[in-house]
Design a protein around this motif. Structure first.
Motif: not given
Length: 115
Positions: A8-13, A82-87, A113-115
């Protein structure tokens, strides 16, 4: 032996959500606590959340109100919503399973967590 496999991991904004899963199999016997640690580059591994057999939970202060841990005892599976993820949540997340014989660990899943 006990096998512990995360997914379930990955890249998210920033501000996004991810759900991690962790399934235990093999010679599990009676599982007590299950939970998640994480380790960011250059930092020590830190406890994120734990859940007992009877669903008692505890969280690191840094994730309270944003992360939710849950488990399905019939499936020997633990989840981390995990919600409202931060860098600063970027890390490798490790699942652990505890029984009377000791602790067992998964291989880890990367959360970025990155834009």
């Amino acid at each position: 032996q006990v096998q512990v496999v995360e997914s379930g991991g990955g890249l998210v904004q920033p501000g996004g959500s991810l759900r991690l899963s962790c399934a235990a199999s093999g010679s599990i016997f009676s599982i007590n606590a299950m939970g998640w640690y994480r380790q960011a580059p250059g930092k020590e591994r830190e406890l994120v959340a734990t859940i007992t057999t009877y669903h008692g939970t505890s969280y690191a202060d840094s994730v309270k109100g944003r992360f939710t841990i849950s488990r399905d005892n019939a499936k020997n599976t633990v989840y981390l919503q995990m919600n409202s993820l931060k860098p600063e949540d970027t890390a490798v997340y490790y699942c652990y399973v505890q029984n009377l014989l000791g602790n067992y660990w998964g291989q880890g899943t990367q959360v970025t967590v990155s834009s």
